[in-house]
Design a protein around this motif. Structure first.
Motif, PDB file in Angstrom:
ATOM      1  N   UNK A 118      86.842 208.415  11.233  1.00 11.04           N
ATOM      2  CA  UNK A 118      85.738 208.814  12.116  1.00 11.04           C
ATOM      3  C   UNK A 118      85.727 207.863  13.312  1.00 11.04           C
ATOM      4  N   UNK A 119      86.367 208.274  14.401  1.00  9.95           N
ATOM      5  CA  UNK A 119      86.478 207.401  15.570  1.00  9.95           C
ATOM      6  C   UNK A 119      85.108 207.113  16.166  1.00  9.95           C
ATOM      7  N   UNK A 120      84.176 208.061  16.072  1.00 14.46           N
ATOM      8  CA  UNK A 120      82.824 207.823  16.594  1.00 14.46           C
ATOM      9  C   UNK A 120      82.141 206.698  15.826  1.00 14.46           C
ATOM     10  N   UNK A 121      82.284 206.696  14.506  1.00 13.91           N
ATOM     11  CA  UNK A 121      81.700 205.631  13.692  1.00 13.91           C
ATOM     12  C   UNK A 121      82.345 204.288  14.021  1.00 13.91           C
ATOM     13  N   UNK A 122      83.679 204.286  14.180  1.00 14.27           N
ATOM     14  CA  UNK A 122      84.379 203.027  14.481  1.00 14.27           C
ATOM     15  C   UNK A 122      83.892 202.411  15.784  1.00 14.27           C
ATOM     16  N   UNK A 123      83.636 203.253  16.782  1.00 11.99           N
ATOM     17  CA  UNK A 123      83.273 202.748  18.099  1.00 11.99           C
ATOM     18  C   UNK A 123      81.768 202.598  18.282  1.00 11.99           C
ATOM     19  N   UNK A 124      80.996 202.846  17.218  1.00  6.01           N
ATOM     20  CA  UNK A 124      79.533 202.764  17.310  1.00  6.01           C
ATOM     21  C   UNK A 124      78.935 201.826  16.273  1.00  6.01           C
ATOM     22  N   UNK A 125      79.175 202.110  14.998  1.00  6.43           N
ATOM     23  CA  UNK A 125      78.449 201.422  13.932  1.00  6.43           C
ATOM     24  C   UNK A 125      78.633 199.907  13.872  1.00  6.43           C
ATOM     25  N   UNK A 126      79.865 199.379  14.049  1.00  9.07           N
ATOM     26  CA  UNK A 126      80.011 197.927  13.936  1.00  9.07           C
ATOM     27  C   UNK A 126      79.175 197.139  14.954  1.00  9.07           C
ATOM     28  N   UNK A 127      78.780 197.790  16.042  1.00 13.70           N
ATOM     29  CA  UNK A 127      77.995 197.118  17.067  1.00 13.70           C
ATOM     30  C   UNK A 127      76.494 197.204  16.787  1.00 13.70           C
ATOM     31  N   UNK A 128      76.126 197.900  15.710  1.00 12.23           N
ATOM     32  CA  UNK A 128      74.709 198.089  15.381  1.00 12.23           C
ATOM     33  C   UNK A 128      74.258 197.272  14.181  1.00 12.23           C
ATOM     34  N   UNK A 129      75.182 196.633  13.498  1.00 15.91           N
ATOM     35  CA  UNK A 129      74.818 195.967  12.243  1.00 15.91           C
ATOM     36  C   UNK A 129      74.065 194.660  12.488  1.00 15.91           C
ATOM     37  N   UNK A 130      73.299 194.270  11.490  1.00 11.68           N
ATOM     38  CA  UNK A 130      72.526 193.025  11.536  1.00 11.68           C
ATOM     39  C   UNK A 130      73.472 191.843  11.354  1.00 11.68           C
ATOM     40  N   UNK A 131      73.464 190.931  12.320  1.00  7.96           N
ATOM     41  CA  UNK A 131      74.336 189.749  12.231  1.00  7.96           C
ATOM     42  C   UNK A 131      73.747 188.657  11.361  1.00  7.96           C
ATOM     43  N   UNK A 132      72.526 188.832  10.888  1.00 11.00           N
ATOM     44  CA  UNK A 132      71.917 187.833  10.019  1.00 11.00           C
ATOM     45  C   UNK A 132      71.371 186.650  10.791  1.00 11.00           C
ATOM     46  N   UNK A 133      71.041 185.603  10.069  1.00  5.38           N
ATOM     47  CA  UNK A 133      70.491 184.396  10.686  1.00  5.38           C
ATOM     48  C   UNK A 133      71.554 183.687  11.518  1.00  5.38           C
ATOM     49  N   UNK A 134      71.177 183.164  12.695  1.00  5.41           N
ATOM     50  CA  UNK A 134      72.147 182.396  13.496  1.00  5.41           C
ATOM     51  C   UNK A 134      72.713 181.229  12.690  1.00  5.41           C
ATOM     52  N   UNK A 135      73.992 180.960  12.886  1.00  4.33           N
ATOM     53  CA  UNK A 135      74.627 179.883  12.108  1.00  4.33           C
ATOM     54  C   UNK A 135      75.298 178.830  12.988  1.00  4.33           C
ATOM     55  N   UNK A 136      75.094 178.876  14.271  1.00  2.00           N
ATOM     56  CA  UNK A 136      75.768 177.899  15.137  1.00  2.00           C
ATOM     57  C   UNK A 136      75.438 176.471  14.725  1.00  2.00           C
ATOM     58  N   UNK A 137      74.210 176.234  14.316  1.00  2.00           N
ATOM     59  CA  UNK A 137      73.804 174.877  13.929  1.00  2.00           C
ATOM     60  C   UNK A 137      74.542 174.399  12.690  1.00  2.00           C
TER      61      UNK A 137
END
Length: 290
Positions: free
Chosen positions: A202-221
């Motif tokens: 599903x090319x539409x899912x590949x080019x859409x869904x990964x950019x919508x997911x929750x990245x979680x708590x910042x971890x840079x620290x």
């Protein structure tokens, strides 16, 4: 030999290909958001395998031939993608691997080192940013004005069933991320995206869904807690995460080494830098985490 297979990992199906001998040290190549295993060029993989590495490239969920979800409603988070990578190693009976992640795959790789240090001997972070995409780094340069302008405009409707139209759109999209001091090879880009389209569930899912997911708590620290030997690769002309992002990432991870990819934008290591990147990866992956 190159082989492709589907494995069960963390409750999903992941498609993978391997290169080289299973007895050699394993390198797990982790693609960025919107990318599939083809983003790791086959010849690049073979160069590593020919030098004594067991190379694994795979489709993240919602890409290529791996499990895909309804467009716009991905029921998973970045942490699930991290767990997928661990589950893939389990499925292949690999205790520890050298993880190499690009862009969003670099975010996954950072979290592997932080949350699963017993599964990685080394990590390599390419074309990524401290703390990962989706978390603001206000102290670092923003994306280029050209990218900012492209992202700020209204997104045109895309007919994802139209192969020609999709390929043309993805070539134009890739051009935005390319280095400006070298000629962009539109024909090669079109050939690549055509292959991606033809093998993707599903090319539409590949080019859409990964950019919508929750990245979680910042971890840079938490980057200072990484004890895994780290190599940072970064393009000198990256328009999404300008060069300073790579330099800062290497500075914030203890004892990390840094290799500049000259005339490189926001992309997987292009062929023109392989003679620098491949030896650096081979030297780096000759190490083991203590």
């Amino acid at each position: 030999m190159c082989s492709e297979q589907i494995v069960q990992s963390n409750g999903v199906e992941l498609c993978l290909e391997t290169f080289g001998d299973r007895v050699d040290p394993a390198i797990l190549l982790i693609a960025g958001a919107g990318s599939c295993l083809l983003s790791w060029d086959e010849e690049f993989c073979r160069r590593l395998a020919d030098a004594g590495r067991f190379v694994i490239r795979y489709d993240n969920r919602d890409s290529g031939r791996s499990t895909s979800y309804e467009v716009g409603s991905p029921p998973y988070s970045l942490n699930d993608v991290v767990s997928d990578a661990v589950g893939l190693l389990d499925a292949l009976a690999i205790d520890r691997a050298h993880a190499v992640g690009v862009s969003g795959g670099g975010a996954v790789t950072q979290l592997l080192a932080l949350d699963h240090p017993d599964r990685v001997d080394t990590i390599t972070l390419a074309s990524t940013t401290p703390g990962g995409p989706g978390h603001e780094a206000l102290d670092l340069p923003p994306m280029s004005s050209a990218l900012a302008e492209a992202f700020s405009g209204e997104e045109p409707q895309q007919d994802w069933s139209d192969r020609t139209g999709v390929v043309e759109s993805l070539v134009a999209f890739e051009r935005l991320f390319a280095a400006q001091t070298v000629e962009f090879d539109a024909a090669a880009s079109a050939e690549f995206w055509g292959r991606v389209f033809d093998r993707t569930v599903d090319i539409a899912a590949q080019m859409t869904n990964p950019f919508l997911i929750d990245a979680g708590e910042p971890w840079r620290a938490r980057l200072g807690d990484i004890a895994t030997p780290t190599l940072v690769l970064h393009g000198t002309e990256d328009p999404l995460f300008p060069y300073e992002h790579g330099l800062t990432l290497a500075k914030e991870i203890p004892r990390a080494s840094f290799v500049a990819m000259k005339q490189t934008g926001h992309e997987n290591p292009p062929r023109r830098v392989w003679d620098v990147v491949v030896p650096a990866l081979l030297e780096h992956t000759s190490r083991r985490s203590s």
